[in-house]
Design an enzyme around this catalytic site. Sequence first.
Site, PDB file in Angstrom:
ATOM      1  N   SER A 247      -6.685   3.460   3.698  1.00 56.55           N
ATOM      2  CA  SER A 247      -5.913   2.648   2.749  1.00 56.55           C
ATOM      3  C   SER A 247      -6.818   1.793   1.875  1.00 56.55           C
ATOM      4  CB  SER A 247      -4.905   1.758   3.483  1.00 56.55           C
ATOM      5  OG  SER A 247      -3.912   1.278   2.602  1.00 56.55           O
TER       6      SER A 247
ATOM      7  N   SER B 250       0.799  -1.231   0.000  1.00 58.82           N
ATOM      8  CA  SER B 250       0.000   0.000   0.000  1.00 58.82           C
ATOM      9  C   SER B 250       0.827   1.275   0.000  1.00 58.82           C
ATOM     10  CB  SER B 250      -0.949   0.007   1.208  1.00 58.82           C
ATOM     11  OG  SER B 250      -2.041  -0.857   0.994  1.00 58.82           O
TER      12      SER B 250
ATOM     13  N   LYS C 186       0.311   3.758  -2.696  1.00 59.72           N
ATOM     14  CA  LYS C 186      -0.787   4.729  -2.643  1.00 59.72           C
ATOM     15  C   LYS C 186      -0.276   6.160  -2.450  1.00 59.72           C
ATOM     16  CE  LYS C 186      -4.342   1.499  -1.094  1.00 59.72           C
ATOM     17  NZ  LYS C 186      -4.078   0.308  -0.323  1.00 59.72           N
TER      18      LYS C 186
ATOM     19  N   LYS D 234       2.219   6.718   5.708  1.00 55.04           N
ATOM     20  CA  LYS D 234       1.468   5.568   5.219  1.00 55.04           C
ATOM     21  C   LYS D 234       2.120   4.261   5.643  1.00 55.04           C
ATOM     22  CE  LYS D 234      -1.929   4.122   2.580  1.00 55.04           C
ATOM     23  NZ  LYS D 234      -1.988   2.914   3.444  1.00 55.04           N
TER      24      LYS D 234
END
Length: 388
Positions: A130, A65, A68, A230
């Site tokens: 997320s 992720s 992202k 993140k």
Amino acid sequence: MHTGARIDSPRGMVARLFGVAGLLLVLGQPAHAIETTAHAAYMVDLGSDTVLFEKNADQQVPPASLSKLMTLAVIFDELRKGSVRLDETFAVSEHAWRTGGAASGGSTMFLPLNSQVSLGDLIKGIAIQSGNDATIVAAEGIAGSVPAFAEMMNRKARELGLTHSHFVNPHGLPDPGQYVSAHDLVTLASYLIREFPEQYPLFSEESFTFNGITQRSRNPLLPLGADGLKTGHTSEAGYGLVASAKDDTGRRIVFALTGMKSVKERAEQARAMMTAGLRGFESITVAKAGEALGDVPVKNGAEPSVPVRTGGDIRFLQPRGESGGPVTKEIVPIGIIDAPVPEGRRVAQLKVLQGGKVLREEPLYAARAIEEASLFQRIQNTVLGHFQ
């Protein structure tokens, strides 16, 4: 344990300095070298882009992720261009619902099939929850398809100089053609922090409620004072994190850790890295921007010398509690300086020394203008010179 860390010393400085107003050097060798169990890691002092730590930093790894962050960078760019609006709505396609929705078993925003969702909510769903489904909806709404959006991601990667990254999808689910590096992730995070201050606070929000469902950010550092960015996890990539935090003086660090084996390990290693980056160093100011450091002689000037200043702050990072001796400064004129001297002309070099060794040389500029001496002043100076 050797981890590939590199902390710069006076004898072998490799501080990486880019086009910034100030200058920051890393000196000395800390008593306890930074270590991490992460497979790859990279940490910089953002104000100067000085590398504080690196381990397998340019090795290509699965992003999970963490990809992202690039998805959001593209979205923020499109918002800035005016190509899209925060209140613009996009449809939740069957592809988004099946690939990234509740049935997929991955991180999801729980978007209802065929519903309309605002881009503002999708951004929060990506940054905080997320949501894989949110990234697909945004990609399809902005570029028309996931492959077209992935090309936008790769164009942005090339623009930012991410030399060890390639993107195939906006969510980070495993694909052999998708990879990043810890170094590139820090460069990307730094871009988001610097270029989008109006959007960056989203990364510090600890929860977001959509469609009656509240989800919390997985960033373990937010309760400890970090303000982004993140986390990521897949079985292929392991557990990773990109984070940023500031100390009480406003000095900011950005770091990436990848390839850890559990949520617990990620939290522990991230906390240790943040502590080392913020508390393990102290910033020493050698000279402040605009500060007059001394004078340089001027030939045929209305005044015998001109005060000099730096082009910006000159600082260095020193491992806390250690010292390589006092730091001294030496002003060296650039040849003979003839009047007139306009303000801002480069007239000297500043040598920064420690223990008799030159650490750095920086240009010095005239702090104010010096006019050319009148004929009478020249004659007077010549006569006085004969009697000195």
